[in-house]
Scaffold this motif. Structure first.
Motif, short mmCIF file in Angstrom:
data_model
loop_
_atom_site.label_atom_id
_atom_site.label_comp_id
_atom_site.label_asym_id
_atom_site.label_seq_id
_atom_site.Cartn_x
_atom_site.Cartn_y
_atom_site.Cartn_z
N ALA A 139 0.87 -1.18 0.00
CA ALA A 139 0.00 0.00 0.00
C ALA A 139 0.90 1.22 0.00
N PHE A 140 0.37 2.34 -0.50
CA PHE A 140 1.18 3.57 -0.49
C PHE A 140 0.24 4.76 -0.43
N ASN A 141 0.79 5.93 -0.14
CA ASN A 141 -0.08 7.10 -0.08
C ASN A 141 0.44 8.26 -0.90
N GLU A 159 -4.12 12.96 2.83
CA GLU A 159 -3.52 11.69 2.40
C GLU A 159 -4.53 10.90 1.58
N LEU A 160 -4.06 10.32 0.49
CA LEU A 160 -4.86 9.38 -0.30
C LEU A 160 -4.15 8.03 -0.18
N ASN A 161 -4.73 7.16 0.67
CA ASN A 161 -4.08 5.87 0.95
C ASN A 161 -4.62 4.81 0.00
N ILE A 162 -3.74 4.20 -0.74
CA ILE A 162 -4.14 3.24 -1.78
C ILE A 162 -3.61 1.86 -1.42
N THR A 163 -4.50 0.87 -1.41
CA THR A 163 -4.07 -0.51 -1.17
C THR A 163 -3.88 -1.18 -2.52
N LEU A 164 -2.73 -1.79 -2.73
CA LEU A 164 -2.46 -2.44 -4.01
C LEU A 164 -3.25 -3.75 -4.10
N PRO A 165 -3.90 -4.01 -5.23
CA PRO A 165 -4.64 -5.29 -5.37
C PRO A 165 -3.69 -6.48 -5.22
N THR A 166 -2.46 -6.34 -5.70
CA THR A 166 -1.43 -7.37 -5.55
C THR A 166 -0.16 -6.65 -5.14
N ALA A 167 0.55 -7.20 -4.18
CA ALA A 167 1.79 -6.54 -3.74
C ALA A 167 2.77 -6.44 -4.91
N ILE A 168 3.57 -5.36 -4.91
CA ILE A 168 4.54 -5.13 -5.99
C ILE A 168 5.94 -5.30 -5.40
N ALA A 169 6.79 -6.03 -6.14
CA ALA A 169 8.15 -6.30 -5.64
C ALA A 169 9.02 -5.06 -5.78
N GLU A 170 9.93 -4.88 -4.85
CA GLU A 170 10.90 -3.78 -4.89
C GLU A 170 11.57 -3.74 -6.27
N GLY A 171 11.62 -2.55 -6.86
CA GLY A 171 12.27 -2.39 -8.15
C GLY A 171 11.31 -2.52 -9.32
N ASP A 172 10.14 -3.09 -9.11
CA ASP A 172 9.17 -3.22 -10.21
C ASP A 172 8.41 -1.91 -10.38
N ASN A 229 3.54 23.32 -0.72
CA ASN A 229 2.76 22.08 -0.67
C ASN A 229 1.42 22.19 -1.39
N GLY A 230 1.35 23.01 -2.45
CA GLY A 230 0.06 23.28 -3.08
C GLY A 230 -0.31 22.37 -4.25
N SER A 231 0.61 21.55 -4.72
CA SER A 231 0.28 20.76 -5.92
C SER A 231 -0.84 19.77 -5.64
N ALA A 232 -0.94 19.33 -4.39
CA ALA A 232 -2.01 18.39 -4.03
C ALA A 232 -3.40 19.02 -4.16
N THR A 233 -3.49 20.33 -4.39
CA THR A 233 -4.81 20.94 -4.61
C THR A 233 -5.35 20.64 -5.99
N TRP A 234 -4.48 20.11 -6.89
CA TRP A 234 -5.03 19.84 -8.24
C TRP A 234 -4.66 18.49 -8.83
N TYR A 235 -3.74 17.74 -8.20
CA TYR A 235 -3.52 16.36 -8.67
C TYR A 235 -2.94 15.51 -7.56
N PRO A 236 -3.18 14.18 -7.64
CA PRO A 236 -2.62 13.27 -6.65
C PRO A 236 -1.11 13.15 -6.88
N VAL A 237 -0.33 13.37 -5.82
CA VAL A 237 1.10 13.60 -6.04
C VAL A 237 1.91 13.17 -4.83
N ASN A 238 3.11 12.71 -5.08
CA ASN A 238 4.09 12.54 -4.00
C ASN A 238 4.70 13.92 -3.82
N ASP A 239 4.08 14.74 -2.98
CA ASP A 239 4.28 16.19 -3.00
C ASP A 239 5.51 16.66 -2.23
#
Ligand code: ARG
Ligand code: ZN
Length: 482
Positions: free
Chosen positions: A80-82, A108-121, A162-172
């Motif tokens: 999962a990631f946010n 925060e937009l917390n997203i659960t991955l349907p399938t875990a993703i391996a490091e580096g993928d 920290n304003g970019s999150a006002t218009w798109y989902p972002v690792n801000d």
């Protein structure tokens, strides 16, 4: 019979493959990317490579409807990631085409991955969202609306910090830079001015879609989209192509005031290193913003800059341009390193005056600033010593700004004087080699104050710990070296 064996082997192999993929047991990425001033900003465990932001803009309803497609690399086995997203409504999220579940918690937009993703993928997240953007009003930033701002008949976007999150989902956070494609649809005949290179302009009925491509990595706070009835002013005299977007009402004056940007690009390229991006230019907003912003390849200014004389505007124009090297190409690793942006851009604007007016101009500026930082300026105004020490206490030591007052004047002018003190200590030759080496080593990436100090010591061969400690961290401004 032989055929059957093969089929069996293939089926077995496929099953093993599937089993191996299921074997990844991920853990959620950290809540924030680790900024000391903004613990929740961004998220951990992943790195966004590219954002494709397809945004329909309704200028009447003042809302956006958008699809964000993020190409992301997992930095750990990830379950999962946010991302950061402020207010706007999310209608669906898919990961590699599969529906994902998500939760909202403040920004925060917390997203659960349907399938875990391996490091580096790498994986692709597609997020459908929309609504009325709400600019963030932070006292520390002077209370102006940070982010996407709908005004009556135009839009400007200024997002530091920290304003970019006002218009798109972002690792801000500037520590996770990415490239961008914007596909922005507006009612005709509005014009969209954004970061990068304009790739396409397609009219469909009464709508126009502008595609802008930012091909070099960009920190999220530098993302900008501006919508108005702009006139485009373009020229290319000194090797870099300039395109300015001026509201029609100020276009004539602005054309004069912004005419020397190509000469500035040529000068800064000579002293810092090659201009890092494909094009440059200014966009002017009719909003009453009390600052300018170094939005990558397309710096943002208030129209008032065009009202004055070209000389008055020169300082801020040179400042925002210099940020393209220091701030945009070399970005701070965390927000407490802000003097690496503001001190450098401020000093660069002084270097421009030294270049155009001669060494006396730099001496004059340095002596004025020292008068201010030492309190002599206030003494001449007849202020009491108690009032003066109050005044001086408000000027931040550039290396440790307060998180509630990040853009304190000390970060700018004492930051710039730190570079001047370094120059007086190591001499011009070593000083410019330090700037070039630091730029070359960290371009398109991030740097810390320690990174800069290390380069300065390496190139000069001197131990500069005391100099930097005094200039960056001591409460009182030191005296300039002889
Ligand atoms: N980086 C801008 C500059 O060049 C400062 C912006 C400060 N204001 C803000 N709201 N972030 O000086
Ligand atoms: Zn600045």
């Amino acid at each position: 019979m032989r055929k059957l064996w093969w089929i069996l082997i293939v089926v077995l192999a496929l099953n093993l493959g599937a089993a191996a993929a299921q074997d990844v047991v991920g853990t959620p990425g950290a809540d924030g990317i680790g900024d000391p001033f903004y613990p929740l900003l961004g998220g951990g465990g992943y790195d966004v490579q590219h954002y494709t932001l397809d945004v329909d803009v309704d200028m009447e309803a003042e809302r956006i409807d958008a699809t964000a497609t993020l190409d992301i690399t997992a930095l750990q086995d990830l379950s999962a990631f946010n991302l950061d997203l402020y207010r706007l409504e999310v209608s669906s999220i898919t990961i590699n085409g599969e529906a994902a579940t998500f939760e909202r918690d403040a920004r925060e937009l917390n997203i659960t991955l349907p399938t875990a993703i391996a490091e580096g993928d790498t994986f692709t997240a597609v997020i459908e969202y929309g609504g009325e953007p709400n600019p963030i009003r932070e006292a520390s930033l002077g209370g102006v609306g940070i982010g996407w701002n709908f005004e009556r008949d135009f839009v400007y976007t200024a997002s530091e910090t920290n304003g970019s999150a006002t218009w798109y989902p972002v690792n801000d956070h500037p520590a996770d830079k990415a490239t961008y494609t914007y596909i922005i649809t507006v009612p005709a005949p509005y014009v969209v001015a954004a970061n990068g290179v304009l790739q396409a302009m397609v009219t469909d009925g009464d709508q126009i879609t502008y595609t802008w491509e930012m091909a070099q990595p960009m920190a999220s706070y530098l993302a900008t989209v501006n919508i108005d009835h702009f006139e485009v002013n373009a020229y290319e005299d000194n090797g870099v192509s300039i395109r300015n977007y001026f509201p029609a009402s100020v276009a004539d004056n602005a054309t004069r005031v912004f005419a020397t940007q190509d000469e500035m690009v040529a000068y800064f390229s000579e002293i810092f290193g090659e201009y890092p991006f494909d094009q440059y230019g200014a966009v002017l907003t009719r909003a009453e913003i009390g600052f300018a912003l170094e939005t990558q390849t397309m710096s943002l200014f208030g129209v008032y800059v065009a009202d004055g004389s070209p000389q008055d505007a020169e300082e801020v124009i040179a400042h925002e341009l210099a940020h393209q090297w220091f701030g945009d190409s070399v970005s701070p690793a965390s927000w407490k390193d802000i003097w690496l942006n503001e001190g450098f851009a401020t000093y660069a604007s002084w270097l421009w005056f030294e270049h155009t007016e001669g060494p006396r101009a730099m001496e004059q500026i340095a002596s004025n600033i020292m008068g201010y930082l030492s309190g002599d300026y206030f003494r001449q105004q007849g202020m009491t010593e108690a009032a003066i020490s109050d005044e001086l206490a408000r000027i931040a030591a550039p290396g440790k700004p307060s998180e509630n007052d990040l853009f304190n004047g000390g970060v700018y002018v004492r930051g710039a004087m730190t570079l001047h003190a370094l120059r007086l200590t190591v001499g011009d030759e070593a000083f410019f080699e330090i700037l070039q080496t630091y730029y070359d080593r960290f371009k398109y990436g991030n740097a810390t104050t320690q990174d800069f100090v290390a380069v300065a010591e390496e190139i000069s061969g001197q131990n500069l710990g005391e100099l930097f400690d005094a200039w960056l961290y001591a409460p009182e401004t030191p005296e300039l070296p002889e």
